[in-house]
Write an enzyme that holds these catalytic residues in place. Structure first.
Site, PDB file in Angstrom:
ATOM      1  N   HIS A  19       0.905  -1.026   0.027  1.00 12.39           N
ATOM      2  CA  HIS A  19       0.078  -0.096  -0.284  1.00 12.39           C
ATOM      3  C   HIS A  19       0.855   1.397  -0.081  1.00 12.39           C
ATOM      4  O   HIS A  19       0.556   2.098  -0.752  1.00 12.39           O
ATOM      5  CB  HIS A  19      -0.994  -0.032   1.243  1.00 12.39           C
ATOM      6  CG  HIS A  19      -2.007  -0.912   1.187  1.00 12.39           C
ATOM      7  ND1 HIS A  19      -2.376  -1.895   2.332  1.00 12.39           N
ATOM      8  CD2 HIS A  19      -2.805  -1.474   0.210  1.00 12.39           C
ATOM      9  CE1 HIS A  19      -3.083  -2.686   1.872  1.00 12.39           C
ATOM     10  NE2 HIS A  19      -3.611  -2.395   1.045  1.00 12.39           N
ATOM     11  N   LYS A  43     -18.184  -6.299   7.898  1.00  9.06           N
ATOM     12  CA  LYS A  43     -16.873  -7.098   7.832  1.00  9.06           C
ATOM     13  C   LYS A  43     -16.570  -6.754   9.368  1.00  9.06           C
ATOM     14  O   LYS A  43     -16.703  -5.954  10.180  1.00  9.06           O
ATOM     15  CB  LYS A  43     -15.607  -6.606   7.194  1.00  9.06           C
ATOM     16  CG  LYS A  43     -15.638  -7.164   5.844  1.00  9.06           C
ATOM     17  CD  LYS A  43     -14.329  -6.990   5.148  1.00  9.06           C
ATOM     18  CE  LYS A  43     -14.169  -7.240   3.723  1.00  9.06           C
ATOM     19  NZ  LYS A  43     -13.023  -6.602   3.085  1.00  9.06           N
ATOM     20  N   ARG A  92      -1.609  -6.342  -8.297  1.00  6.75           N
ATOM     21  CA  ARG A  92      -0.198  -7.040  -8.202  1.00  6.75           C
ATOM     22  C   ARG A  92       0.034  -8.403  -9.008  1.00  6.75           C
ATOM     23  O   ARG A  92       1.158  -8.265  -9.369  1.00  6.75           O
ATOM     24  CB  ARG A  92      -0.448  -7.466  -6.667  1.00  6.75           C
ATOM     25  CG  ARG A  92      -0.275  -6.508  -5.464  1.00  6.75           C
ATOM     26  CD  ARG A  92      -0.925  -7.292  -4.438  1.00  6.75           C
ATOM     27  NE  ARG A  92      -2.146  -7.710  -4.594  1.00  6.75           N
ATOM     28  CZ  ARG A  92      -3.091  -8.165  -3.663  1.00  6.75           C
ATOM     29  NH1 ARG A  92      -2.498  -8.055  -2.495  1.00  6.75           N
ATOM     30  NH2 ARG A  92      -4.133  -8.609  -3.780  1.00  6.75           N
ATOM     31  N   SER A 130      -3.098  -7.806   2.570  1.00  9.98           N
ATOM     32  CA  SER A 130      -3.405  -7.582   4.239  1.00  9.98           C
ATOM     33  C   SER A 130      -3.924  -8.884   4.760  1.00  9.98           C
ATOM     34  O   SER A 130      -3.600  -9.200   6.132  1.00  9.98           O
ATOM     35  CB  SER A 130      -4.657  -6.505   4.362  1.00  9.98           C
ATOM     36  OG  SER A 130      -4.051  -5.285   3.947  1.00  9.98           O
TER      37      SER A 130
HETATM   38  O1  PNS Z   1      -8.932  -3.205   0.053  1.00 10.32           O
HETATM   39  P1  PNS Z   1     -10.199  -3.701  -0.775  1.00 10.32           P
HETATM   40  O2  PNS Z   1     -10.813  -4.414   0.211  1.00 10.32           O
HETATM   41  O3  PNS Z   1      -9.838  -4.554  -1.830  1.00 10.32           O
HETATM   42  O4  PNS Z   1     -11.075  -2.390  -1.116  1.00 10.32           O
HETATM   43  C1  PNS Z   1     -12.092  -2.618  -1.926  1.00 10.32           C
HETATM   44  C2  PNS Z   1     -13.149  -1.200  -1.844  1.00 10.32           C
HETATM   45  C3  PNS Z   1     -13.199  -0.492  -0.619  1.00 10.32           C
HETATM   46  C4  PNS Z   1     -12.468  -0.458  -3.005  1.00 10.32           C
HETATM   47  C5  PNS Z   1     -14.421  -1.736  -2.728  1.00 10.32           C
HETATM   48  O5  PNS Z   1     -14.979  -2.784  -1.697  1.00 10.32           O
HETATM   49  C6  PNS Z   1     -15.466  -0.441  -2.428  1.00 10.32           C
HETATM   50  O6  PNS Z   1     -15.236   0.475  -3.302  1.00 10.32           O
HETATM   51  N1  PNS Z   1     -16.185  -0.366  -1.476  1.00 10.32           N
HETATM   52  C7  PNS Z   1     -17.193   0.752  -1.381  1.00 10.32           C
HETATM   53  C8  PNS Z   1     -18.576   0.149  -1.859  1.00 10.32           C
HETATM   54  C9  PNS Z   1     -18.751   0.572  -3.338  1.00 10.32           C
HETATM   55  O7  PNS Z   1     -18.395   1.529  -3.853  1.00 10.32           O
HETATM   56  N2  PNS Z   1     -18.990  -0.578  -4.141  1.00 10.32           N
HETATM   57  C10 PNS Z   1     -19.180  -0.741  -5.182  1.00 10.32           C
HETATM   58  C11 PNS Z   1     -17.753  -1.202  -6.050  1.00 10.32           C
HETATM   59  S1  PNS Z   1     -17.913  -1.354  -7.719  1.00 10.32           S
END
Ligand code: PNS
Length: 185
Positions: A19, A43, A92, A130
């Site tokens: 990150h 979560k 990645r 993570s």
């Molecule tokens: O670190 P992560 O868990 O891969 O991040 C995922 C994240 C936070 C980017 C994704 O879950 C997200 O954007 N969540 C917010 C809700 C949202 O916008 N959902 C539609 C995504 S297409």
């Protein structure tokens, strides 16, 4: 001249060297970069949102154009609210691509003016996630080269059985208080 503001959304539970590498790269190409920690009520995270924000703030204190915020709801809505035109995400390996592509296209459908930019962390971080860091730490493995020193320290504290016991007791007491408040109302 047009200034480009980007949002780097994620769970960051915990933030890793991967990150940080991406934040550094992003800070070089965008005028402003907001690292946005998702407040996900579904979560059960290892670190609270406040802890994750604090760790990210310390890790990024050397970058003038990087800030750390928290958000809930849709990423695209959050990005529009803060005036960002870019969503930054890291890729990645090929295995990340399918999920990231799906998310980027959904975000584009929801908000066509917002562009997703993918960046690759240095290959020495390409295997770090993570989830694996949490697993290695929980099983007593060495996480020193996977996360910044302050995160490693916080992980060690989390895994300390005595501290774990105190945290569990605090969580249970907070849950009891919430339940009794609900009963009373
Ligand atoms: O670190 P992560 O868990 O891969 O991040 C995922 C994240 C936070 C980017 C994704 O879950 C997200 O954007 N969540 C917010 C809700 C949202 O916008 N959902 C539609 C995504 S297409």
């Amino acid at each position: 001249m047009k200034r480009i503001k980007a949002v780097y959304p994620g769970s960051f539970d915990p933030p890793t060297n991967g990150h940080l590498d991406l934040i550094e790269r992003g800070s070089k190409i965008f005028d402003e970069l907001v690292v946005a920690v998702l407040r996900n009520l579904e979560k059960a995270p290892l670190f609270s949102v406040a802890d994750r924000r604090n760790m990210l703030e310390s890790m990024t204190s050397g970058f003038d154009n990087v800030s750390v915020e928290t958000f809930d709801g849709l990423t695209v809505e959050y990005a529009m609210t803060v005036g960002a035109s870019v969503v930054l995400r890291g890729i990645r390996a090929i295995s990340d691509y399918e999920y990231e592509l799906q998310m980027a296209l959904m975000n584009r459908k929801l908000q066509p003016s917002l562009e997703t930019v993918f960046m690759m962390p240095a290959e020495k971080y390409s295997y770090i996630s993570s989830r694996l860091v949490r697993e290695v730490a929980q099983l007593g493995g060495n996480i020193d080269s996977l996360v910044p020193e302050l995160v490693a320290q916080r992980l060690r504290e989390k895994m300390d059985p005595a501290l774990k016991f105190v945290e569990q007791a605090e969580r249970k007491s907070a849950q009891r208080q919430t339940r009794s408040r609900k009963k009373r109302s």
